[in-house]
Design an enzyme around this catalytic site. Structure first.
Site, short mmCIF file in Angstrom:
data_model
loop_
_atom_site.label_atom_id
_atom_site.label_comp_id
_atom_site.label_asym_id
_atom_site.label_seq_id
_atom_site.Cartn_x
_atom_site.Cartn_y
_atom_site.Cartn_z
N CYS A 56 16.89 -23.41 -40.68
CA CYS A 56 15.59 -22.47 -40.67
C CYS A 56 15.54 -22.30 -39.00
O CYS A 56 16.18 -22.48 -38.13
CB CYS A 56 14.23 -23.52 -40.81
SG CYS A 56 13.86 -24.98 -39.85
N GLU A 105 18.62 -31.56 -39.25
CA GLU A 105 19.20 -31.04 -38.14
C GLU A 105 18.55 -31.70 -36.91
O GLU A 105 19.32 -32.17 -36.12
CB GLU A 105 19.34 -29.55 -37.98
CG GLU A 105 19.93 -28.71 -39.39
CD GLU A 105 18.87 -28.38 -40.36
OE1 GLU A 105 19.28 -27.27 -41.02
OE2 GLU A 105 18.16 -29.19 -40.63
N HIS A 128 13.24 -32.48 -40.18
CA HIS A 128 14.44 -31.81 -40.85
C HIS A 128 15.77 -32.54 -40.49
O HIS A 128 15.81 -33.30 -39.33
CB HIS A 128 14.66 -30.38 -40.39
CG HIS A 128 13.46 -29.68 -40.88
ND1 HIS A 128 13.78 -28.36 -41.04
CD2 HIS A 128 12.14 -29.86 -41.07
CE1 HIS A 128 12.36 -27.54 -41.48
NE2 HIS A 128 11.56 -28.59 -41.58
N CYS A 133 15.22 -25.37 -36.53
CA CYS A 133 16.56 -25.94 -36.48
C CYS A 133 17.60 -25.05 -35.58
O CYS A 133 18.31 -25.59 -34.80
CB CYS A 133 17.14 -26.43 -37.79
SG CYS A 133 15.86 -27.73 -38.50
#
Length: 191
Positions: A120, A92, A90, A123
């Site tokens: 999410c 992040e 991801h 993260c």
């Protein structure tokens, strides 16, 4: 009860007037600071949007992230789950990993994260664990967002670290790139 002399009344009025002038001056300064902060937030969110576009070019969900330390971008990340074949890829997480390397510390205590889509649960947890004090979010994610939409892991008082969250910076632009991506994906699936 003793009545106020004219001199006492004037002193009292002057004190009240001075207090009000001070309050108004502080309010003006706070407003100026807020305008400056919003411009900075838009600048860095624009950079995160450019990274989201890179993700879209890879046919990834267009999410971008930058981490700022002392007024400089020290880390960038964008979604690469399909490219890297990794659930962990991801935007992040990539940016946190790079920022930690740059600062030689897992604690990112003086950093601000800018991310185009609400984090999410994974993260959001990484943000709390990294001790990032401030996160600026473009678009909210009503299906999986954990900074206020589904849950709010970033501001839970039960955790040992809470994050100051700013939402809605360049929200229309951040939402638009996601909508365009998913509209295109739906068209490809129908064909």
């Amino acid at each position: 009860m003793r009545e106020m002399t004219e001199k006492q009344r004037m002193r009292r009025e002057n004190r009240l007037k001075a207090k009000e002038e001070k309050r108004l001056a502080e309010e003006r300064e706070a407003q100026k600071a807020a305008v400056i902060q919003k411009k900075l937030d838009e600048k860095y969110m624009g950079q995160a949007l450019n990274l989201a576009k890179k993700a879209a070019e890879l046919d990834e969900v267009p999410i971008g992230c930058v981490i700022v330390y002392e007024g400089k971008v020290i880390a960038r990340g964008y979604n690469r789950r399909n490219t890297d074949k990794s659930t962990l890829a991801h935007a992040e997480v990539a940016a946190i990993r790079k920022a930690s390397r740059k600062l030689s510390d897992w604690r990112l205590e003086n950093c601000t994260m800018y991310v185009t889509l609400e984090p999410c649960q994974m993260c959001a947890g990484a943000i709390v664990q990294a001790r990032i004090p401030r996160v600026v979010i473009g678009a909210m994610n009503p299906k999986a967002g954990c900074a206020g939409s589904v849950l709010n892991l970033l501001e839970m008082k039960e955790f040992n670290h809470r994050v100051d969250v700013t939402r809605g910076i360049l929200e229309e632009d951040c939402s638009r790139i996601l909508k365009q991506f998913f509209d295109g994906l739906r068209k490809r699936v129908k064909v």
